[in-house]
Design a protein around this motif. Structure first.
Motif, PDB file in Angstrom:
ATOM      1  N   ALA A 411       0.784  -1.099   0.160  1.00  0.00           N
ATOM      2  CA  ALA A 411       0.062  -0.050   0.028  1.00  0.00           C
ATOM      3  C   ALA A 411       0.904   1.239  -0.017  1.00  0.00           C
ATOM      4  O   ALA A 411       1.716   1.255   0.855  1.00  0.00           O
ATOM      5  CB  ALA A 411      -0.987   0.016   1.298  1.00  0.00           C
ATOM      6  N   ALA A 412       0.819   2.017  -1.151  1.00  0.00           N
ATOM      7  CA  ALA A 412       1.736   3.335  -0.862  1.00  0.00           C
ATOM      8  C   ALA A 412       0.956   4.436  -0.279  1.00  0.00           C
ATOM      9  O   ALA A 412      -0.130   4.284   0.136  1.00  0.00           O
ATOM     10  CB  ALA A 412       1.596   3.941  -2.553  1.00  0.00           C
ATOM     11  N   PRO A 413       1.868   5.122   0.251  1.00  0.00           N
ATOM     12  CA  PRO A 413       1.726   6.367   1.180  1.00  0.00           C
ATOM     13  C   PRO A 413       0.261   7.089   0.571  1.00  0.00           C
ATOM     14  O   PRO A 413       0.369   7.182  -0.644  1.00  0.00           O
ATOM     15  CB  PRO A 413       2.694   7.216   1.427  1.00  0.00           C
ATOM     16  N   GLY A 414      -1.085   7.527   1.339  1.00  0.00           N
ATOM     17  CA  GLY A 414      -2.170   8.008   0.597  1.00  0.00           C
ATOM     18  C   GLY A 414      -3.183   7.037   0.611  1.00  0.00           C
ATOM     19  O   GLY A 414      -4.329   7.522   0.298  1.00  0.00           O
ATOM     20  N   THR A 415      -2.771   5.822   0.659  1.00  0.00           N
ATOM     21  CA  THR A 415      -4.041   4.980   0.631  1.00  0.00           C
ATOM     22  C   THR A 415      -4.465   4.723   2.246  1.00  0.00           C
ATOM     23  O   THR A 415      -4.107   4.499   2.906  1.00  0.00           O
ATOM     24  CB  THR A 415      -3.410   3.387   0.375  1.00  0.00           C
ATOM     25  N   PRO A 416      -5.888   5.204   2.002  1.00  0.00           N
ATOM     26  CA  PRO A 416      -6.538   5.311   3.411  1.00  0.00           C
ATOM     27  C   PRO A 416      -6.580   3.790   3.953  1.00  0.00           C
ATOM     28  O   PRO A 416      -6.688   2.740   3.559  1.00  0.00           O
ATOM     29  CB  PRO A 416      -8.048   5.694   3.061  1.00  0.00           C
ATOM     30  N   GLY A 417      -6.030   3.774   5.230  1.00  0.00           N
ATOM     31  CA  GLY A 417      -6.086   2.491   5.930  1.00  0.00           C
ATOM     32  C   GLY A 417      -5.057   1.521   5.835  1.00  0.00           C
ATOM     33  O   GLY A 417      -4.904   0.380   6.206  1.00  0.00           O
ATOM     34  N   GLY A 418      -4.184   2.119   4.885  1.00  0.00           N
ATOM     35  CA  GLY A 418      -2.896   1.242   4.716  1.00  0.00           C
ATOM     36  C   GLY A 418      -1.770   1.498   5.407  1.00  0.00           C
ATOM     37  O   GLY A 418      -0.649   1.046   4.846  1.00  0.00           O
ATOM     38  N   MET A 419      -2.010   2.450   6.486  1.00  0.00           N
ATOM     39  CA  MET A 419      -0.635   2.854   7.147  1.00  0.00           C
ATOM     40  C   MET A 419       0.114   1.549   7.581  1.00  0.00           C
ATOM     41  O   MET A 419      -0.561   0.589   8.164  1.00  0.00           O
ATOM     42  CB  MET A 419      -0.799   3.714   8.404  1.00  0.00           C
ATOM     43  N   HIS A 420       1.387   1.492   7.675  1.00  0.00           N
ATOM     44  CA  HIS A 420       2.342   0.320   7.843  1.00  0.00           C
ATOM     45  C   HIS A 420       3.542   1.143   8.161  1.00  0.00           C
ATOM     46  O   HIS A 420       3.924   2.134   7.726  1.00  0.00           O
ATOM     47  CB  HIS A 420       2.169  -0.762   7.124  1.00  0.00           C
ATOM     48  N   ILE A 421       4.572   0.056   8.616  1.00  0.00           N
ATOM     49  CA  ILE A 421       6.095   0.223   8.768  1.00  0.00           C
ATOM     50  C   ILE A 421       6.698  -0.416   7.753  1.00  0.00           C
ATOM     51  O   ILE A 421       6.555  -1.711   7.769  1.00  0.00           O
ATOM     52  CB  ILE A 421       6.394   0.187  10.116  1.00  0.00           C
ATOM     53  N   GLY A 431       4.344  -5.993  10.784  1.00  0.00           N
ATOM     54  CA  GLY A 431       5.608  -5.234  10.791  1.00  0.00           C
ATOM     55  C   GLY A 431       6.276  -4.740  12.064  1.00  0.00           C
ATOM     56  O   GLY A 431       7.125  -3.759  12.270  1.00  0.00           O
TER      57      GLY A 431
ATOM     58  N   ASN B  51      -2.612   9.514   6.587  1.00  0.00           N
ATOM     59  CA  ASN B  51      -2.488   8.677   5.542  1.00  0.00           C
ATOM     60  C   ASN B  51      -1.455   9.469   4.640  1.00  0.00           C
ATOM     61  O   ASN B  51      -0.832   8.692   3.646  1.00  0.00           O
ATOM     62  CB  ASN B  51      -3.712   8.745   4.707  1.00  0.00           C
ATOM     63  N   TYR B  52      -1.132  10.454   5.003  1.00  0.00           N
ATOM     64  CA  TYR B  52      -0.330  11.403   3.984  1.00  0.00           C
ATOM     65  C   TYR B  52       1.151  11.798   4.630  1.00  0.00           C
ATOM     66  O   TYR B  52       1.884  12.767   4.129  1.00  0.00           O
ATOM     67  CB  TYR B  52      -1.044  12.507   3.299  1.00  0.00           C
ATOM     68  N   SER B  71       1.236   6.822  11.185  1.00  0.00           N
ATOM     69  CA  SER B  71       1.520   7.315   9.964  1.00  0.00           C
ATOM     70  C   SER B  71       1.910   6.138   8.981  1.00  0.00           C
ATOM     71  O   SER B  71       2.167   4.820   9.448  1.00  0.00           O
ATOM     72  CB  SER B  71       2.562   8.503   9.957  1.00  0.00           C
ATOM     73  N   TYR B  72       2.179   6.430   7.930  1.00  0.00           N
ATOM     74  CA  TYR B  72       3.112   5.686   6.851  1.00  0.00           C
ATOM     75  C   TYR B  72       4.438   5.785   7.682  1.00  0.00           C
ATOM     76  O   TYR B  72       4.836   6.779   7.938  1.00  0.00           O
ATOM     77  CB  TYR B  72       3.203   6.010   5.571  1.00  0.00           C
ATOM     78  N   LYS B  73       5.510   4.800   7.586  1.00  0.00           N
ATOM     79  CA  LYS B  73       6.615   5.039   8.224  1.00  0.00           C
ATOM     80  C   LYS B  73       7.604   3.996   7.681  1.00  0.00           C
ATOM     81  O   LYS B  73       7.396   2.923   7.387  1.00  0.00           O
ATOM     82  CB  LYS B  73       6.610   4.965   9.780  1.00  0.00           C
ATOM     83  N   MET B  74       9.027   4.358   7.836  1.00  0.00           N
ATOM     84  CA  MET B  74       9.937   3.559   7.483  1.00  0.00           C
ATOM     85  C   MET B  74      11.133   3.810   8.602  1.00  0.00           C
ATOM     86  O   MET B  74      11.576   4.528   9.171  1.00  0.00           O
ATOM     87  CB  MET B  74      10.703   4.123   6.404  1.00  0.00           C
ATOM     88  N   ARG B  92       7.219  11.608  -4.236  1.00  0.00           N
ATOM     89  CA  ARG B  92       5.821  12.034  -4.079  1.00  0.00           C
ATOM     90  C   ARG B  92       5.796  13.269  -3.056  1.00  0.00           C
ATOM     91  O   ARG B  92       5.657  13.145  -1.905  1.00  0.00           O
ATOM     92  CB  ARG B  92       5.098  10.735  -3.086  1.00  0.00           C
ATOM     93  N   LEU B  95       3.462  14.346  -0.141  1.00  0.00           N
ATOM     94  CA  LEU B  95       3.549  13.661   1.332  1.00  0.00           C
ATOM     95  C   LEU B  95       4.357  14.565   2.305  1.00  0.00           C
ATOM     96  O   LEU B  95       5.038  15.281   1.968  1.00  0.00           O
ATOM     97  CB  LEU B  95       4.293  12.387   1.082  1.00  0.00           C
TER      98      LEU B  95
END
Ligand SMILES: Cc1ncc(C[n+]2csc(CCOP(=O)(O)OP(=O)(O)O)c2C)c(N)n1
Ligand code: SF4
Ligand SMILES: [Mg+2]
Lengths: 571, 295
Positions: A411-421, A431, B51-52, B71-74, B92, B95
Motif C-alpha cells: 500500500a503506497a502512502p496516501g492509501t486510506p487504512g494502509g498505514m504500515h511500517i 511489521g 495517511n499522507y 502514519s506511514y513509516k520507515m 511523492r 506527502l
C-alpha cells in the motif's frame, strides 16, 4: 577468409578523435544495412593515453568483437607498438606517414598504406582534422560507404558552423584522394548489404537506460562511476520527457537509500553502479530484502578488487552480487549477454522486482558497457510490464501477511487504512518488531520461499544445441557471445559441442544445469575473473564439476581462445 | 503561502489520534518522551492527515519513535534516514515527510548526508534528538559529547571536541534551523509545527537528555544552559543566526528558538520545472526517444 565479416581497429592517443572516427565507421556500416559489434578501450586518465576503437561489421549476425582485426589504422607510434604483434600476413595496415611520429618496420605480407594524416591536416589548417583524413583514407581503401559517412559527418558538425563542417569534409575528401593514389593490394572490402533492416545502434549502457524507460522507470538515483555512468547520462536526458526525475546522490549508500524511499512511495526506481558502489550498497540491499521493498540495481562490472582497473573488463562481482550483504539475504541476479539483453532484461529486472518485492541485480560488464551493437528496433509494446501486487483496501491491512505465494500486497502512502511500517528489524506480519525464533524462521521462510517461482517467470537459461555432446560450455555475461561463435566454428570442424547460457544467475536454475550436464561428456566454464566465480556456485549448488577456464587480463575472451581450449580438452 | 501548504493534507484530529498501540520503549526520564509529546501536538495543531504523513528514522533509541506515531513509516538503517526520506519526498511531493534520529545517527555515521539534505532543500522536517551520547549501544561518546565525558570506550575521559549540529546546518544551507529542549514540550511542538509548515528543509535540534548513559548533560543542566534568542533576533539574517550561536557558545549557553528561516525553491520544485521545460509527460511517445538511436 570471410570478406563480409570485417574488423577495423583505429588506435592512437586519447583526444585525437579515435573514438569519433570509430563511431563514424560504425554508424556508416549500420546505415549500409550491416550488423555492427564494437569494442573500445580507453585510458583511465582524462587526457592522453592509448585509446582504441574496433568495429566489426558483417551482413550476418554478430555476437562478439571477434578474434583480432583485419585492418589496423595507427595514428601514432604507440598504437603501432601495441598492435604490431597482431599484424599478420594479409592484414591491412594504414598509418600516419610520412610526417608521423614513427617509421614502421612492416612485417612480411602485411599490406601497408602510408597516409600523411598529420601533415595533411596541418596543410589544411587544422590539426584537429587528422582523424578525418584517416577516415577518408579508410573509406576509400575499404569501401566504407561514402555517402552515409558524409551524411553523418554533416549531422555531427553542422551545429558547429559551416567553417568547421567544410574543413572536416575537405579533410575527409583529401584522405580519399590520398588513398586513391595508392595501389590497393589487400582483399578487404566492406560490402553494403542489400537488405534494409529496421535497427537501432546502442551501447550496452544506453540500452539499459532505454530498457528502464520501457519498463516505466519513474526515479533514478545516480553516483558517477566508470564504467556505469553513461546509464545515468542516458536517463538524465530522457527521463524528464516521461515526467520522471534523476537525482545525483552524495554516494552510493544514499543512491540506493533514495531508490528504496521512492519505491516505498509507490514508484519504479533504480540505480546503476560498478563494483565499488555495489560494495557500499551491501547493507541497503539487506534493507530491501528485509523490508520487501522492490529495487533494481545495475552493476557494470570492472576490474577489481578495490579501485582496481576502472576502465577494464572483468566478470568478478558475482560473489558480491549473489551474497553481498550480512545475514541470509535473498535477491534475484540477472546477467546480460549483449545490447539486446540490456533492453529486455532491464525490463525483466523491474518486472521481477515489482512482483517479488526484493532487490534485483542486473550484471553487465566493462566491455559491453561501451560496445555498440545493432539490434532490431525495440517496440515498447512488445515488452510485457508487471505491476506490484497492491492492497485492495478490504479488511485490516497487514503489510507482511503470509499469503499462498508468500507475496504480500503493498500500500503506497496516501492509501486510506494502509498505514504500515517498512522496517529492517525482524518483524511480524504487521511489521511490529519481533525477535522470537519462531517468528524469524517463519518470516525468513516467507521471504525466501516467494522466490521459488522466479525460475518460471524468466527464460533462466538458453541451451545452444540438441542431443548429446562431447563437451558442454557454460558461459555468462558477454562471454556468451564469444562462446556462440566458438561453438559454431568447432561444429564446422566436426566437433560435438553444446552451449549453456544462464541469464538468471540467482536463484540458480539447478534443474536446468543438471539436465544440461546429463547430455555432455565434459563441462568447461570460461569466465573473466581469477577465482572462477560461477564455477564455484555451480560446484556448491549442483552435481556439476566444470573445468574452469579463467583469465583476468582486462580483456574479454576471443572465439579463438575458446576454440583452442575446447580442442585441448577434447584431445 | 498557499503553495507552501501543498505537502500538508489536513484533517481534524486530536493528539491521541496520532498515538499507536505500541507503548514507547524509552527509559523513564528519557527526553525522547518529551519529543514525542511535542510531535503529537504539532501534528494535531496542523491537522496532518496520517495517511499522507511518512515518518522515517535511522537506528538508535530515538529512531524507535515512528513505531509510536500513526502514519506511514520507515525504520531504515543507522544514519540513512535522510537519503531514504529524500527518495520518498522526490517521488511523492504531496506527502509530509518527518524524519527523526539521534546525534550519532545524524552526525556520525549519517554525517555525510546532512549537507546534501540542506543544500538541496529537500522538503522535509528533520528532528534531531540530541542526547550527546550513543544510547542504544549503551553509552559511548558521540560527536556531540562534551570532551570530558567518561563513557564506555573513554574510561579516562574523552579526547575529542564536540560539534554543534545547528552551526553545521546553518553552514550547509538549511532553510529552517531551530533548537529547543525536550523538557520544553510547548516550544518543541511549536517549532516542529513551524518546521512542517515551512516549505523546504527544516532542521530542529532537540536536546533530549539520556539519564541512563549521559550524566553530565541531564535535564537540569540543559535547562540551566538554555537561553532564548533575543526578541529582536532577525530570523531572516544568516549572520545574525551564526552570531547568536557563537555568542552562546562563548558563554557556555545553548541558544533555543527559531534561529533562521529562508524561503527558497525546493529540489522537487526545481525538478518539476525541469520536467515542465522538457515537456515531460508520462505518455510521452517512447518511439521518439528510440528513433534517436537509428543509425
Ligand atoms: C552500520 C551500523 N553500525 C553500528 C550500529 C550500532 N548502533 C546502533 S544505534 C547506534 C548509535 C546510537 O546513537 P544515536 O544515533 O545518538 O541514537 P540514540 O540511541 O542516542 O538515540 C549504533 C552505533 C548499527 N545499527 N549499524
Ligand atoms: S538509553 Fe538513554 S536515550 Fe535510550 S531510552 Fe534510555 S534514556 Fe533514552
Ligand atoms: Mg544519541
Amino acid at each position: 577468409m570471410n570478406k563480409n565479416d570485417l574488423i577495423i581497429r583505429v588506435a592512437g592517443e586519447g583526444g585525437e578523435g579515435i573514438i569519433s572516427t570509430g563511431d563514424f565507421i560504425t554508424q556508416a556500416c549500420a546505415r549500409a544495412g550491416l550488423e555492427v559489434y564494437t569494442f573500445k578501450t580507453f585510458p583511465a586518465e582524462i587526457k592522453g593515453g592509448y585509446a582504441m576503437y574496433q568495429t566489426r561489421a558483417s551482413a550476418a549476425p554478430l555476437f562478439n568483437q571477434g578474434d583480432t582485426f583485419d585492418i589496423l589504422c595507427a595514428f601514432n607510434g604507440e598504437a603501432y607498438d601495441l598492435n604490431r604483434s597482431r599484424l599478420r600476413p594479409g592484414t591491412a595496415f594504414v598509418y600516419d606517414g610520412p610526417g608521423g611520429d614513427f617509421e614502421p618496420d612492416v612485417p612480411e605480407g602485411v599490406h601497408a598504406y602510408a597516409i600523411p594524416m598529420t601533415q595533411t591536416a596541418r596543410q589544411l589548417g587544422s590539426i584537429k582534422a587528422k582523424n578525418m583524413v584517416a577516415l577518408g583514407a579508410l573509406s576509400q581503401l575499404f569501401s566504407i560507404p561514402e555517402q552515409p559517412l558524409r551524411e553523418i559527418i554533416a549531422a555531427k558538425f553542422t551545429k558547429k558552423g559551416t567553417t568547421v563542417l567544410e574543413s572536416n569534409l575537405n579533410a575527409f575528401t583529401r584522405g580519399r584522394e590520398l588513398a586513391a593514389a595508392l595501389p590497393k593490394t589487400d582483399p578487404w572490402k566492406m560490402e553494403a548489404s542489400a537488405q534494409k533492416r529496421d535497427v537501432v545502434v546502442l551501447s550496452g549502457n544506453d540500452a539499459i537506460g532505454l530498457g528502464a524507460l520501457i519498463a516505466g522507470l519513474d526515479f533514478f538515483a545516480a553516483y558517477p562511476i566508470t564504467p556505469a555512468t553513461e546509464i545515468a547520462r542516458y536517463v538524465a536526458r530522457h527521463l524528464p520527457k516521461r515526467g520522471g526525475t534523476l537525482i545525483q546522490a552524495e554516494d552510493e549508500i544514499a543512491s540506493l537509500a533514495q531508490v528504496l524511499g521512492a519505491s516505498f512511495a509507490g514508484k519504479k526506481a533504480m540505480t546503476a553502479t560498478s563494483g565499488p558502489g555495489l560494495a557500499l550498497m551491501g547493507e541497503m540491499l539487506g534493507m530491501s530484502f528485509m523490508s520487501e521493498t522492490p529495487c533494481v540495481v545495475v552493476d557494470v562490472q570492472r576490474g577489481g578488487p578495490s579501485t582496481g582497473l576502472p576502465t577494464k573488463h572483468e566478470q568478478s562481482d558475482l560473489f558480491m552480487a549473489i551474497h553481498g550483504s550480512h545475514g541470509d539475504c535473498g535477491r534475484i541476479v540477472l546477467s546480460v549477454e549483449g545490447v539486446s539483453d540490456c533492453i529486455a532484461l532491464t525490463v525483466e529486472a523491474f518486472n521481477l522486482a515489482e512482483k517479488y518485492q526484493c532487490p534485483v541485480l542486473l550484471l553487465s560488464d566493462g566491455s559491453l558497457a561501451f560496445s555498440t551493437q545493432t539490434v532490431p528496433y525495440p517496440e515498447p509494446a512488445d515488452y510485457p510490464i508487471v505491476a506490484r501486487k497492491s492492497w485492495d483496501g478490504k479488511g485490516d491491512y497487514q503489510r507482511y501477511v503470509i499469503t499462498d505465494d508468500y507475496i504480500s500486497p503493498m500500500a503506497a502512502p496516501g492509501t486510506p487504512g494502509g498505514m504500515h511500517i517498512a522496517t529492517g528489524l525482524e518483524h511480524d506480519q504487521n511489521g511490529e518488531p519481533n525477535y522470537t525464533g519462531a517468528n524469524h524462521e517463519a518470516m525468513q521462510a516467507k521471504r525466501f520461499r516467494k522466490l521459488d517461482t522466479v525460475v518460471n517467470d524468466v527464460a533462466p537459461v538458453e541451451v545452444d544445441g540438441e542431443g548429446n555432446a562431447d563437451i558442454g560450455i557454460i558461459a555468462w555475461g558477454s562471454t556468451i557471445g564469444v562462446v556462440r561463435e566458438a561453438i559454431a566454428r568447432l561444429r564446422a570442424d566436426g566437433h560435438s559441442v553444446k552451449g549453456f547460457y544462464p541469464k538468471l544467475l540467482w536463484p540458480m536454475p539447478v534443474e536446468q544445469y543438471e539436465a544440461f550436464a546429463a547430455t555432455c561428456g565434459k563441462i568447461m566454464l570460461p569466465e573473466v575473473n581469477y577465482l572462477g566465480q560461477l564455477a564455484h556456485f555451480i560446484r556448491a549448488e549442483t552435481s556439476l564439476r566444470p573445468v574452469s577456464y579463467t583469465i583476468c587480463g582486462g580483456l574479454p575472451f576471443t572465439p579463438a581462445m575458446i576454440v583452442g581450449k575446447t580442442k585441448e580438452m577434447l584431445s | 503561502m498557499s503553495c507552501a501548504q501543498t505537502h500538508l493534507h489536513k484533517v481534524e484530529l486530536e493528539t491521541k489520534d496520532y498515538k499507536t498501540e505500541a507503548k514507547p520503549f524509552w527509559c523513564p526520564g528519557c527526553g525522547d518522551h518529551g519529543v514525542l509529546t511535542g510531535m503529537y501536538r504539532a501534528l494535531a495543531d496542523i491537522g496532518v492527515d496520517p495517511n499522507y504523513l511518512v515518518n522515517i528514522s535511522g537506528i538508535g533509541c530515538s529512531s524507535r519513535l515512528p513505531y509510536f506515531v500513526r502514519s506511514y513509516k520507515m525504520h531504515t538503517l543507522h544514519g540513512r534516514a535522510g537519503p531514504v526520506a529524500t527518495g520518498v519526498q522526490l517521488a511523492r511531493p504531496d506527502l509530509a515527510i518527518l524524519v527523526n534520529g539521534g546525534d550519532g545517527d545524524g552526525f556520525s555515521i549519517g554525517g555525510g548526508h546532512m549537507p546534501h539534505l540542506a543544500r538541496k532543500n529537500i522538503n522535509m522536517t528533520y528532528v534531531l534528538m540530541d542526547n550527546r551520547v550513543y544510547g542504544l549501544t549503551k553509552g559511548q561518546v558521540s560527536p556531540t559529547s562534551q570532551r570530558q565525558m567518561k563513557a564506555y570506550t573513554t574510561p579516562y575521559g574523552g579526547v575529542e571536541e564536540p560539534l554543534d549540529p545547528v552551526l553545521y546546518m546553518l553552514t550547509y544551507g538549511a532553510s529552517f534551523v531551530a533548537q529547543t529542549l525536550a523538557t520544553n514540550v510547548k516550544m518543541t511542538a511549536q517549532l516542529i509545527k513551524e518546521g512542517m509548515e515551512h516549505r523546504g528543509f527544516s532542521f530542529i535540534s532537540v536536546l533530549s537528555q539520556c539519564p541512563t548513559f549521559n550524566v553530565i548533560d541531564d535535564a537540569k543542566s540543559f535547562k540551566g544552559s538554555a537561553e532564548e534568542l533575543q526578541e529582536n533576533h532577525d530570523v531572516g539574517d544568516i549572520d545574525a543566526a551564526m552570531h547568536a550561536v557563537n555568542v552562546a557558545h562563548k558563554n557556555g549557553k545553548i541558544p533555543v528558538g527559531l534561529l533562521y528561516r529562508q524561503e527558497r525553491a525546493t529540489l522537487d520544485e526545481r525538478m518539476a520545472d525541469l520536467v515542465k521545460q522538457a515537456g515531460g509527460h508520462p505518455d510521452y511517445d517512447l518511439h521518439k526517444i528510440i528513433d534517436l538511436s537509428r543509425p
